[in-house]
Design an enzyme around this catalytic site. Structure first.
Site, mmCIF file in Angstrom:
data_model
loop_
_atom_site.group_PDB
_atom_site.id
_atom_site.type_symbol
_atom_site.label_atom_id
_atom_site.label_comp_id
_atom_site.label_asym_id
_atom_site.label_seq_id
_atom_site.Cartn_x
_atom_site.Cartn_y
_atom_site.Cartn_z
ATOM 1 N N CYS A 315 0.765 -1.122 -0.029
ATOM 2 C CA CYS A 315 0.118 -0.056 0.075
ATOM 3 C C CYS A 315 0.916 1.424 -0.041
ATOM 4 C CB CYS A 315 -0.786 -0.108 1.357
ATOM 5 S SG CYS A 315 -0.133 -0.029 2.723
ATOM 6 N N HIS A 369 -2.666 0.980 7.008
ATOM 7 C CA HIS A 369 -3.008 0.995 5.466
ATOM 8 C C HIS A 369 -3.087 2.406 4.879
ATOM 9 C CE1 HIS A 369 -4.244 -0.994 1.930
ATOM 10 N NE2 HIS A 369 -5.403 -0.295 1.845
ATOM 11 N N HIS A 381 -5.826 1.559 -4.301
ATOM 12 C CA HIS A 381 -5.055 0.849 -3.264
ATOM 13 C C HIS A 381 -4.659 -0.315 -3.460
ATOM 14 C CE1 HIS A 381 -7.973 -1.503 -0.654
ATOM 15 N NE2 HIS A 381 -8.461 -1.460 -1.818
#
Length: 406
Positions: A315, A369, A381
């Site tokens: 990520c 994240h 993402h």
């Protein structure tokens, strides 16, 4: 799923995403005059095809049908085996019962044989008495004469011979009783001998039939066990084939879904010539557009832990490379990306802003994240292991905020 090609030509095709079309969709930049969507090239059509996926699913259904048939046959074979086992047990127990009765018959035969020996001794004793009587009654009679021999031998003609010769007229009552005892002993001996022989022979015949029935039952059980074992192996093989077919169908469906997602975003960006890097002095909104548009070109690339491109990302690796396109350097870590610029309220988000997920604590690692906002509540993402770079809503329960890198 990983793109089929990641060489220079593939990167050039990805770099052809349309800023104008993408920005128009987000309400930011107008499309160039006269721009028109390009037709989807054959090379960009989602693979595998819908027919290939459907064929894989039909294959799964066929394997399911075959497995169902095999399972039903196995159940029938097992039921038949249970019946045969029960029948074999009954026959084996019947055979065991015959063995018990046979042993009893053998014991009875032995007892009868003992009685026959006793009767034989009585006959011999009576025969000797009769012979002695005859010799006494006819003093001086030569014992080698036919009458005496007949008396001594115990032949069946003895009574008739004695009657014919009127010998009984010369015998006392005690002597007549001796002759009667001889006849009775001989008669009893014959009866016992016949009965014992018949009973023993019948028991032998019954035992033989029981033995043959038991052997036939055991053979049937063995055959049914072999058939059941073969069906069990067939079922196991079909289960393995069904599992393989399901895996193939699932893999093809996932591959096609990822391919269709990539194709959909290629179509929306097909009229652009390239994404140009913008100097850091350009407006932050323009920089965010460039970062967001570049991130869209990475759709479908696999998530790999700690990867930062060009073929795979995690990520923070994806967001780092996206903002690198406009000259903003970020660390490959959500902990410092969270502090890479001012925090933006979710109501003021612009394309390119970084959205973060986790928990806000004194430990930066609790923010775990990050994605790139592309407008309308959506982000690009790299989700997790086994997944690919994709578009998803930002509205998750662990959304903690957003940053606009500077």
């Amino acid at each position: 799923m990983r793109s089929a090609s990641n060489g220079p030509s593939a990167r050039r095709r990805r770099s052809a995403a349309l800023i104008g079309m993408a920005c128009l969709a987000m309400g930011t930049v107008a499309a160039p005059a006269g721009a028109a969507p390009l037709l989807l090239r054959a090379a960009d059509k989602p693979r595998p095809s819908a027919e290939e996926v459907a064929e894989a699913r039909r294959d799964v259904h066929e394997h399911q049908d075959r497995l169902g048939t095999a399972v039903a046959r196995l159940a029938q074979a097992r039921a038949r085996l249970d019946e045969l086992n029960a029948g074999a047990e009954r026959l084996v127990e019947a055979y065991n019962g015959e063995l018990v009765r046979l042993r009893q018959a053998e014991q009875a035969l032995q007892a009868a044989t003992d009685r026959l020996r006793a009767a034989d001794a009585q006959v011999a004793e009576a025969r000797a008495a009769v012979a002695a009587l005859a010799a006494q009654s006819y003093g001086g009679v030569d014992l080698s004469q036919p009458m005496v021999i007949m008396v001594a031998s115990g032949g069946g003609g003895l009574p008739g011979y004695l009657h014919q010769a009127s010998t009984l007229h010369h015998l006392s009552a005690g002597q007549a009783e001796v002759l009667k005892e001889l006849r009775d002993a001989q008669t009893a001996y014959g009866i016992l001998q016949g009965q014992t022989r018949d009973a023993y022979g019948e028991r032998l015949a019954v035992a033989g039939r029981a033995e043959r029935a038991k052997a036939a039952a055991e053979e049937a059980v063995l055959r049914q066990q072999a058939e059941t074992g073969g069906l069990r192996e067939e079922r196991d093989l079909l289960e393995r084939r069904l599992t393989a077919a399901r895996s193939t169908a699932d893999r093809l469906a996932r591959t096609r879904a990822a391919s269709m997602e990539r194709a959909r975003f290629r179509r929306t960006s097909a009229a652009a010539s390239k994404i140009a890097k913008v100097p850091k002095s350009a407006s932050s909104s323009r920089m965010g557009d460039v970062a967001a548009n570049w991130a869209l070109t990475q759709l479908g690339k696999p998530y790999v832990w700690a990867a930062d491109g060009p073929d795979s990302y995690d990520c923070s690796g994806l967001t780092m490379r996206a903002w690198e396109q406009v000259g903003v350097r970020l660390d490959h870590w959500t902990g410092t990306q969270w502090t890479s610029g001012p925090h933006i309220p979710t109501g003021d988000l612009r394309r390119g802003d970084l959205v973060f997920f986790g928990r806000i604590t004194s430990n930066p690692g609790d923010i775990h994240h990050v994605g790139i906002y592309i407008g309308r509540g959506m982000m690009v993402h790299a989700p997790q292991t086994g997944d690919v770079v994709r578009i998803a809503p930002i509205w998750r329960s662990d959304l903690v905020g957003a940053t606009r890198p500077t």
